[in-house]
Design an enzyme around this catalytic site. Structure first.
Site, PDB file in Angstrom:
ATOM      1  N   ASN A 169       0.802  -1.241   0.000  1.00 40.73           N
ATOM      2  CA  ASN A 169       0.000   0.000   0.000  1.00 40.73           C
ATOM      3  C   ASN A 169       0.833   1.289   0.000  1.00 40.73           C
ATOM      4  O   ASN A 169       0.367   2.325  -0.461  1.00 40.73           O
ATOM      5  CB  ASN A 169      -1.041  -0.007   1.127  1.00 40.73           C
ATOM      6  CG  ASN A 169      -0.447  -0.165   2.495  1.00 40.73           C
ATOM      7  OD1 ASN A 169       0.736  -0.498   2.637  1.00 40.73           O
ATOM      8  ND2 ASN A 169      -1.241   0.057   3.515  1.00 40.73           N
ATOM      9  N   GLU A 264       5.642  -3.991  11.722  1.00 38.91           N
ATOM     10  CA  GLU A 264       4.458  -3.125  11.675  1.00 38.91           C
ATOM     11  C   GLU A 264       3.399  -3.939  10.977  1.00 38.91           C
ATOM     12  O   GLU A 264       3.482  -4.138   9.766  1.00 38.91           O
ATOM     13  CB  GLU A 264       4.696  -1.928  10.777  1.00 38.91           C
ATOM     14  CG  GLU A 264       5.729  -0.951  11.174  1.00 38.91           C
ATOM     15  CD  GLU A 264       5.629   0.264  10.252  1.00 38.91           C
ATOM     16  OE1 GLU A 264       5.800   0.110   9.036  1.00 38.91           O
ATOM     17  OE2 GLU A 264       5.376   1.352  10.753  1.00 38.91           O
ATOM     18  N   CYS A 298      -3.076   0.820   6.883  1.00 30.99           N
ATOM     19  CA  CYS A 298      -2.997   0.137   8.172  1.00 30.99           C
ATOM     20  C   CYS A 298      -3.752   0.930   9.231  1.00 30.99           C
ATOM     21  O   CYS A 298      -4.397   0.366  10.099  1.00 30.99           O
ATOM     22  CB  CYS A 298      -1.548  -0.066   8.579  1.00 30.99           C
ATOM     23  SG  CYS A 298      -0.598   1.448   8.644  1.00 30.99           S
ATOM     24  N   THR A 299      -3.683   2.268   9.142  1.00 30.06           N
ATOM     25  CA  THR A 299      -4.328   3.091  10.159  1.00 30.06           C
ATOM     26  C   THR A 299      -5.712   3.590   9.714  1.00 30.06           C
ATOM     27  O   THR A 299      -6.196   4.586  10.238  1.00 30.06           O
ATOM     28  CB  THR A 299      -3.454   4.314  10.509  1.00 30.06           C
ATOM     29  OG1 THR A 299      -3.138   4.994   9.303  1.00 30.06           O
ATOM     30  CG2 THR A 299      -2.191   3.939  11.246  1.00 30.06           C
TER      31      THR A 299
HETATM   32  P1  NAP Z   1       1.597  -8.956   3.236  1.00 31.87           P
HETATM   33  O1  NAP Z   1       0.827  -9.860   2.360  1.00 31.87           O
HETATM   34  O2  NAP Z   1       1.917  -9.394   4.606  1.00 31.87           O
HETATM   35  O3  NAP Z   1       2.949  -8.621   2.433  1.00 31.87           O
HETATM   36  C1  NAP Z   1       3.882  -7.727   2.960  1.00 31.87           C
HETATM   37  C2  NAP Z   1       5.235  -8.010   2.355  1.00 31.87           C
HETATM   38  O4  NAP Z   1       5.678  -9.306   2.744  1.00 31.87           O
HETATM   39  C3  NAP Z   1       5.254  -8.011   0.831  1.00 31.87           C
HETATM   40  O5  NAP Z   1       6.442  -7.425   0.393  1.00 31.87           O
HETATM   41  C4  NAP Z   1       5.239  -9.507   0.504  1.00 31.87           C
HETATM   42  O6  NAP Z   1       5.803  -9.793  -0.752  1.00 31.87           O
HETATM   43  C5  NAP Z   1       6.126 -10.030   1.603  1.00 31.87           C
HETATM   44  N1  NAP Z   1       6.002 -11.451   1.890  1.00 31.87           N
HETATM   45  C6  NAP Z   1       5.009 -12.312   1.591  1.00 31.87           C
HETATM   46  N2  NAP Z   1       5.299 -13.548   2.064  1.00 31.87           N
HETATM   47  C7  NAP Z   1       6.505 -13.473   2.643  1.00 31.87           C
HETATM   48  C8  NAP Z   1       7.345 -14.394   3.330  1.00 31.87           C
HETATM   49  N3  NAP Z   1       6.995 -15.677   3.499  1.00 31.87           N
HETATM   50  N4  NAP Z   1       8.498 -13.948   3.829  1.00 31.87           N
HETATM   51  C9  NAP Z   1       8.884 -12.667   3.692  1.00 31.87           C
HETATM   52  N5  NAP Z   1       8.129 -11.738   3.048  1.00 31.87           N
HETATM   53  C10 NAP Z   1       6.953 -12.143   2.553  1.00 31.87           C
HETATM   54  O7  NAP Z   1       0.856  -7.546   3.376  1.00 31.87           O
HETATM   55  P2  NAP Z   1       0.253  -6.626   2.232  1.00 31.87           P
HETATM   56  O8  NAP Z   1      -0.980  -7.280   1.675  1.00 31.87           O
HETATM   57  O9  NAP Z   1       1.315  -6.205   1.288  1.00 31.87           O
HETATM   58  O10 NAP Z   1      -0.153  -5.336   3.075  1.00 31.87           O
HETATM   59  C11 NAP Z   1      -1.362  -5.262   3.775  1.00 31.87           C
HETATM   60  C12 NAP Z   1      -1.150  -5.501   5.244  1.00 31.87           C
HETATM   61  O11 NAP Z   1      -0.111  -4.664   5.719  1.00 31.87           O
HETATM   62  C13 NAP Z   1      -2.359  -5.146   6.070  1.00 31.87           C
HETATM   63  O12 NAP Z   1      -2.565  -6.119   7.050  1.00 31.87           O
HETATM   64  C14 NAP Z   1      -1.973  -3.823   6.715  1.00 31.87           C
HETATM   65  O13 NAP Z   1      -2.655  -3.527   7.899  1.00 31.87           O
HETATM   66  C15 NAP Z   1      -0.520  -4.003   6.906  1.00 31.87           C
HETATM   67  N6  NAP Z   1       0.162  -2.726   7.030  1.00 31.87           N
HETATM   68  C16 NAP Z   1       0.623  -2.369   8.262  1.00 31.87           C
HETATM   69  C17 NAP Z   1       1.237  -1.143   8.432  1.00 31.87           C
HETATM   70  C18 NAP Z   1       1.721  -0.727   9.776  1.00 31.87           C
HETATM   71  O14 NAP Z   1       2.489   0.214   9.812  1.00 31.87           O
HETATM   72  N7  NAP Z   1       1.348  -1.357  10.866  1.00 31.87           N
HETATM   73  C19 NAP Z   1       1.394  -0.280   7.356  1.00 31.87           C
HETATM   74  C20 NAP Z   1       0.914  -0.680   6.113  1.00 31.87           C
HETATM   75  C21 NAP Z   1       0.301  -1.914   5.962  1.00 31.87           C
HETATM   76  P3  NAP Z   1       4.844 -10.182  -2.001  1.00 31.87           P
HETATM   77  O15 NAP Z   1       4.088  -8.958  -2.334  1.00 31.87           O
HETATM   78  O16 NAP Z   1       5.801 -10.585  -3.050  1.00 31.87           O
HETATM   79  O17 NAP Z   1       3.957 -11.306  -1.541  1.00 31.87           O
END
Ligand code: NAP
Length: 496
Positions: A169, A264, A298-299
């Site tokens: 995002n 995060e 996320c927020t």
């Molecule tokens: P995600 O599916 O967890 O993916 C995040 C990152 O992890 C991507 O770069 C992904 O790569 C990688 N990844 C996937 N599987 C992995 C593995 N086994 N080992 C290491 N890396 C791996 O999350 P998203 O869909 O991109 O983002 C949405 C989530 O992020 C939501 O839950 C949101 O709340 C959270 N978020 C949190 C914050 C915060 O600051 N707390 C901020 C923004 C977003 P690929 O894309 O290649 O799969």
């Protein structure tokens, strides 16, 4: 335009290269990963599917480059970061174009993300110069039984190789929020960008390349997280992981070795609305907080907990504003744009169907076309519905009517998440008490949750994360203390 002009080097045919040893390279795998445009649902870009061997090489060069980078004067590290920030801002248009095509970010927000990222890099350089330029001096005679025979000098030293994994995002902003603190503190950095968002990230990395950072100090390996993720996160060459994303972060935390982790993760930010709240202010914040970037933040406000006595009026005000949201393509800068993937849209639809079956009141008709989901407010949501607890990461917002503040706090604290929350009331004393009672990393009083400004501490409790971000905290997190103790032959007292 993306992949042209100064960015021509990063593209070979129709596949973007990965970055290692200061060069743009094709993977020996001969394979690529397709990035699907969420709006057209067709392949927009392709990136290299890097191999484990390539990851090994990147880790080796990162280790070597870090050793000499740690010897580079702090002011010089800062100078290069300022240069990268300026180049990033100068090239905001092609990077923003990638954000529009890869993650359907509305056009204006895409530009804002790049500019904010440049500002973050500059601020981090300045903050680093200040806080890393300071250490601590202790004397031994403050601890019982000691004379002043020991002088202790402490300073912060780098951790080594930092692995940065941002989510889709904010693929640029949440990458630089890891890259800049890592580099200013004297670390090297290996970036694994999210697949959706990888091309924006590669353009951003090229800005660092153009700034002239040493070879091997920054690398960017691409490929599906599900394929190279474990190999990266469990790699013995990694000295720290800074990850932002969903539950994947929980799995990584369990697998990672004895290294510092900055996680995060997800959130279910609650918005508690009391009877005396300014309901126009609340409605405006619910729209901004709940529906910006189609709720994929996320927020984002992810559940409204409103006192029954003002719920009808508030729901009506929010409904009026939802009706004015524009829905369509990110290129047209619409408020609501397609969510990132078909599977994400299907997941959101599952939550909506569950709420329908269990009797939630739909304030708008549920409408979906491909990955585009129209904004939806669900009233009379009850705790037995999935949407009361799960993070939709889409433009669907549940309203739970409460009869007491305690009920609202209870719902907020019963969540497995604890990222942020907000409370709306004119009574600041009540607001403080509620803020103290909410088990979240941050509580906003009379405003929607937000990550920025980027120098504020930012942290999640429970399943929302480990550690704290924000510029200063990230720099500190990517360092460790080193002390040198000078032992004197006789006690020595200042002016004594
Ligand atoms: P995600 O599916 O967890 O993916 C995040 C990152 O992890 C991507 O770069 C992904 O790569 C990688 N990844 C996937 N599987 C992995 C593995 N086994 N080992 C290491 N890396 C791996 O999350 P998203 O869909 O991109 O983002 C949405 C989530 O992020 C939501 O839950 C949101 O709340 C959270 N978020 C949190 C914050 C915060 O600051 N707390 C901020 C923004 C977003 P690929 O894309 O290649 O799969």
């Amino acid at each position: 335009m993306a992949g042209t002009g100064v960015f021509a080097d990063i593209l070979d045919g129709d596949v973007y290269k990965y970055y290692a040893d200061g060069e743009w390279k094709n993977s020996s795998s001969g394979k690529s990963v397709a990035i699907i445009n969420p709006t057209t649902r067709k392949t927009q870009y392709k990136v290299q599917a890097c191999t484990q061997e390539e990851v090994n090489k990147v880790m080796d060069s990162a280790k070597t480059a870090q050793k000499s980078w740690a010897k580079t004067p702090l002011w010089k590290r800062a100078e290069l970061l300022h240069k990268a920030a300026a180049i990033l801002k100068e090239h905001k248009a092609p990077i923003a174009e990638c954000l529009v095509k890869e993650i359907a970010k509305p056009a204006k927000d895409a530009v804002t993300e790049v500019v904010r990222s440049g500002d973050l890099v500059s601020y981090t350089a300045e903050e680093g110069v200040r806080i890393l330029g300071e250490g601590k001096f202790l004397v031994s005679d403050s601890f019982p039984g000691n004379q002043r025979t020991k002088y202790c000098l402490s300073s912060k030293i780098p951790l080594g190789v930092i692995l940065a994994i941002p989510p889709f995002n904010y693929p640029v902003n949440l990458a630089v929020s890891k890259i800049a603190p890592a580099l200013i503190a004297g670390n090297s950095l290996v970036l694994k960008p999210p697949t959706q968002g990888a091309v924006s990230a590669l353009h951003m990395v090229h800005c660092f390349h153009l700034a002239g950072f040493p070879k091997g100090l920054i690398s960017c390996v691409t490929g599906k997280g599900s394929e190279i993720g474990d190999f990266l996160t469990m790699h013995p060459g990694v000295n720290c992981i800074s990850f932002t994303g969903g539950d994947t972060g929980i799995a990584i935390s369990k697998k990672a070795g004895m290294i510092p982790l900055q996680m995060e993760l997800g959130g279910k930010d609650a918005c508690i609305v009391l009877e005396d709240a300014d309901l126009d202010l609340v409605a405006a914040n619910i729209i901004k907080g709940g529906f910006s970037y189609s709720g994929q933040r996320c927020t984002a406000v992810k559940v409204i907990l409103v006192m029954e006595s003002v719920a009808d009026v508030l729901v009506e005000k929010v409904k009026e504003k939802v009706a004015k949201l524009t829905v369509g393509a990110p290129e047209d800068d619409c408020d609501i744009t397609p969510v990132v993937s078909e599977s994400s849209a299907n997941f959101i639809e599952g939550l909506v169907k569950d709420a329908k079956e269990k009797g939630a009141k739909f304030c708008q008709e549920y409408k979906r076309d491909g990955n585009l989901i129209w904004p939806l407010l669900l009233d009379n949501v009850r705790p037995d519905m999935r949407i009361a607890w799960e993070e939709p990461f889409g433009p669907v917002l549940p309203v739970i009517r409460i009869n007491s503040v305690e009920e609202g706090i209870h719902h907020c604290n019963a969540s497995n998440f604890g990222l942020q929350g907000c409370v709306f009331t004119k009574d600041v004393n009540k607001a403080i008490l509620i803020s103290d009672a909410m088990e979240t990393g941050t509580v906003q009083i009379n405003s929607a949750p937000a990550r920025g400004p980027d120098h504020f501490p930012f942290q999640g409790l429970k399943d929302s994360g480990i550690g704290s971000q924000g510029v200063t905290n990230s720099i500190n997190m990517m360092t460790k203390m080193k002390t040198t103790v000078i032992n004197l032959p006789t006690p020595s007292y200042t002016m004594g």
